[in-house]
Design a protein around this motif. Structure first.
Motif, PDB file in Angstrom:
ATOM      1  N   LYS A 200     -52.681 -50.437  -7.119  1.00 30.08           N
ATOM      2  CA  LYS A 200     -51.234 -50.356  -6.326  1.00 30.08           C
ATOM      3  C   LYS A 200     -51.183 -49.913  -5.068  1.00 30.08           C
ATOM      4  O   LYS A 200     -51.704 -48.669  -4.513  1.00 30.08           O
ATOM      5  CB  LYS A 200     -50.268 -50.123  -7.012  1.00 30.08           C
ATOM      6  CG  LYS A 200     -48.663 -50.946  -6.282  1.00 30.08           C
ATOM      7  CD  LYS A 200     -47.679 -51.074  -7.233  1.00 30.08           C
ATOM      8  CE  LYS A 200     -46.121 -51.836  -6.361  1.00 30.08           C
ATOM      9  NZ  LYS A 200     -45.400 -51.947  -7.055  1.00 30.08           N
ATOM     10  N   VAL A 201     -51.430 -50.597  -3.957  1.00 27.85           N
ATOM     11  CA  VAL A 201     -51.662 -50.331  -2.352  1.00 27.85           C
ATOM     12  C   VAL A 201     -50.061 -51.495  -2.042  1.00 27.85           C
ATOM     13  O   VAL A 201     -50.324 -52.068  -1.835  1.00 27.85           O
ATOM     14  CB  VAL A 201     -52.530 -51.044  -1.958  1.00 27.85           C
ATOM     15  CG1 VAL A 201     -53.025 -50.251  -0.098  1.00 27.85           C
ATOM     16  CG2 VAL A 201     -54.113 -50.561  -2.710  1.00 27.85           C
TER      17      VAL A 201
ATOM     18  N   VAL B  92     -62.927 -53.498  -3.962  1.00 27.47           N
ATOM     19  CA  VAL B  92     -61.720 -54.066  -5.247  1.00 27.47           C
ATOM     20  C   VAL B  92     -60.726 -55.697  -4.290  1.00 27.47           C
ATOM     21  O   VAL B  92     -61.597 -55.635  -3.096  1.00 27.47           O
ATOM     22  CB  VAL B  92     -60.234 -52.655  -4.193  1.00 27.47           C
ATOM     23  CG1 VAL B  92     -60.546 -51.962  -4.397  1.00 27.47           C
ATOM     24  CG2 VAL B  92     -60.399 -53.667  -2.794  1.00 27.47           C
ATOM     25  N   MET B  93     -60.366 -56.079  -4.548  1.00 26.78           N
ATOM     26  CA  MET B  93     -59.617 -57.254  -4.563  1.00 26.78           C
ATOM     27  C   MET B  93     -58.577 -57.968  -5.053  1.00 26.78           C
ATOM     28  O   MET B  93     -58.165 -56.783  -5.876  1.00 26.78           O
ATOM     29  CB  MET B  93     -60.674 -58.809  -4.351  1.00 26.78           C
ATOM     30  CG  MET B  93     -60.775 -58.732  -5.730  1.00 26.78           C
ATOM     31  SD  MET B  93     -61.558 -60.675  -6.387  1.00 26.78           S
ATOM     32  CE  MET B  93     -63.540 -59.816  -6.173  1.00 26.78           C
ATOM     33  N   PRO B  94     -57.803 -57.875  -3.964  1.00 26.38           N
ATOM     34  CA  PRO B  94     -56.951 -58.552  -4.948  1.00 26.38           C
ATOM     35  C   PRO B  94     -56.559 -59.135  -6.353  1.00 26.38           C
ATOM     36  O   PRO B  94     -57.315 -60.094  -6.674  1.00 26.38           O
ATOM     37  CB  PRO B  94     -55.324 -59.727  -4.179  1.00 26.38           C
ATOM     38  CG  PRO B  94     -56.190 -59.595  -2.905  1.00 26.38           C
ATOM     39  CD  PRO B  94     -57.552 -59.321  -2.996  1.00 26.38           C
TER      40      PRO B  94
ATOM     41  N   MET C 268     -54.323 -54.267  -7.001  1.00 28.68           N
ATOM     42  CA  MET C 268     -55.621 -54.504  -6.384  1.00 28.68           C
ATOM     43  C   MET C 268     -56.818 -54.167  -7.510  1.00 28.68           C
ATOM     44  O   MET C 268     -56.641 -53.425  -8.284  1.00 28.68           O
ATOM     45  CB  MET C 268     -56.367 -53.693  -4.815  1.00 28.68           C
ATOM     46  CG  MET C 268     -55.425 -53.673  -4.460  1.00 28.68           C
ATOM     47  SD  MET C 268     -55.589 -55.655  -3.602  1.00 28.68           S
ATOM     48  CE  MET C 268     -56.453 -55.270  -2.130  1.00 28.68           C
ATOM     49  N   VAL C 269     -57.840 -54.766  -7.689  1.00 29.05           N
ATOM     50  CA  VAL C 269     -58.555 -55.303  -8.684  1.00 29.05           C
ATOM     51  C   VAL C 269     -59.596 -54.096  -8.622  1.00 29.05           C
ATOM     52  O   VAL C 269     -59.480 -54.388  -7.195  1.00 29.05           O
ATOM     53  CB  VAL C 269     -59.101 -55.541  -9.629  1.00 29.05           C
ATOM     54  CG1 VAL C 269     -60.027 -56.276 -10.302  1.00 29.05           C
ATOM     55  CG2 VAL C 269     -57.451 -56.364  -9.734  1.00 29.05           C
ATOM     56  N   ASN C 270     -59.947 -52.834  -8.931  1.00 36.08           N
ATOM     57  CA  ASN C 270     -61.094 -52.210  -8.583  1.00 36.08           C
ATOM     58  C   ASN C 270     -62.489 -52.732  -8.806  1.00 36.08           C
ATOM     59  O   ASN C 270     -63.204 -53.043 -10.354  1.00 36.08           O
ATOM     60  CB  ASN C 270     -61.105 -50.857  -8.802  1.00 36.08           C
ATOM     61  CG  ASN C 270     -61.723 -49.721  -8.581  1.00 36.08           C
ATOM     62  OD1 ASN C 270     -63.348 -50.104  -8.456  1.00 36.08           O
ATOM     63  ND2 ASN C 270     -61.729 -48.521  -8.416  1.00 36.08           N
ATOM     64  N   VAL C 271     -62.867 -53.956  -8.387  1.00 42.03           N
ATOM     65  CA  VAL C 271     -64.341 -54.321  -9.043  1.00 42.03           C
ATOM     66  C   VAL C 271     -65.385 -53.565  -8.952  1.00 42.03           C
ATOM     67  O   VAL C 271     -65.846 -53.970 -10.050  1.00 42.03           O
ATOM     68  CB  VAL C 271     -64.720 -55.618  -8.092  1.00 42.03           C
ATOM     69  CG1 VAL C 271     -65.795 -55.953  -8.096  1.00 42.03           C
ATOM     70  CG2 VAL C 271     -63.209 -56.654  -8.208  1.00 42.03           C
ATOM     71  N   ALA C 272     -65.698 -52.613  -8.303  1.00 35.56           N
ATOM     72  CA  ALA C 272     -67.119 -51.542  -8.433  1.00 35.56           C
ATOM     73  C   ALA C 272     -66.499 -50.753  -9.471  1.00 35.56           C
ATOM     74  O   ALA C 272     -67.530 -50.889 -10.442  1.00 35.56           O
ATOM     75  CB  ALA C 272     -67.020 -50.792  -6.782  1.00 35.56           C
ATOM     76  N   LEU C 273     -65.671 -50.117 -10.204  1.00 35.13           N
ATOM     77  CA  LEU C 273     -65.191 -49.288 -11.278  1.00 35.13           C
ATOM     78  C   LEU C 273     -65.605 -50.530 -12.092  1.00 35.13           C
ATOM     79  O   LEU C 273     -66.321 -49.866 -12.989  1.00 35.13           O
ATOM     80  CB  LEU C 273     -64.276 -49.005 -11.360  1.00 35.13           C
ATOM     81  CG  LEU C 273     -63.628 -48.008 -12.424  1.00 35.13           C
ATOM     82  CD1 LEU C 273     -64.637 -46.685 -12.188  1.00 35.13           C
ATOM     83  CD2 LEU C 273     -62.349 -47.462 -12.452  1.00 35.13           C
ATOM     84  N   LEU C 274     -65.259 -51.668 -11.936  1.00 41.34           N
ATOM     85  CA  LEU C 274     -64.991 -52.404 -13.662  1.00 41.34           C
ATOM     86  C   LEU C 274     -66.457 -52.754 -13.968  1.00 41.34           C
ATOM     87  O   LEU C 274     -66.882 -52.800 -14.870  1.00 41.34           O
ATOM     88  CB  LEU C 274     -64.041 -53.668 -13.056  1.00 41.34           C
ATOM     89  CG  LEU C 274     -63.816 -55.213 -14.288  1.00 41.34           C
ATOM     90  CD1 LEU C 274     -64.148 -54.069 -15.904  1.00 41.34           C
ATOM     91  CD2 LEU C 274     -64.171 -56.176 -13.847  1.00 41.34           C
ATOM     92  N   THR C 275     -67.821 -52.696 -12.362  1.00 43.45           N
ATOM     93  CA  THR C 275     -68.768 -53.346 -12.791  1.00 43.45           C
ATOM     94  C   THR C 275     -69.424 -51.719 -13.304  1.00 43.45           C
ATOM     95  O   THR C 275     -70.582 -52.469 -13.745  1.00 43.45           O
ATOM     96  CB  THR C 275     -69.102 -53.419 -11.508  1.00 43.45           C
ATOM     97  OG1 THR C 275     -68.376 -54.728 -11.049  1.00 43.45           O
ATOM     98  CG2 THR C 275     -70.906 -54.652 -11.622  1.00 43.45           C
TER      99      THR C 275
END
Length: 72
Positions: free
Chosen positions: A49-50, A17-19, A55-62
């Motif tokens: 939202k944290v 995840v990343m902002p 936060m973008v869920n980069v793992a899920l998007l990938t």
């Protein structure tokens, strides 16, 4: 791009995840933050939202993108 120092390691193993603004910079959309925010708001990019941070869920998007590539 000024101010963004990405190593090969950063590209090959992104954080899970990343902002969202950092994500926009990472995908080279730093000049188009509004577009990235729209994608998040419309549900095109998985996010969570944290506290007050989105936060973008980069793992899920990938995972979703890789799955779409292999679906006939």
């Amino acid at each position: 791009m000024e101010g963004i120092n990405l190593s090969l390691k950063d590209l090959l193993s992104p954080p899970p995840v990343m902002p969202w603004r950092e994500f926009a910079d990472w995908i080279r959309m730093s000049e188009e933050h509004n577009i990235v925010w729209g994608w998040i708001r419309n549900g095109y990019i998985p996010s969570h939202k944290v506290g007050k941070h989105v936060m973008v869920n980069v793992a899920l998007l990938t995972s979703q993108l890789l799955e779409e590539e292999w679906t006939p």
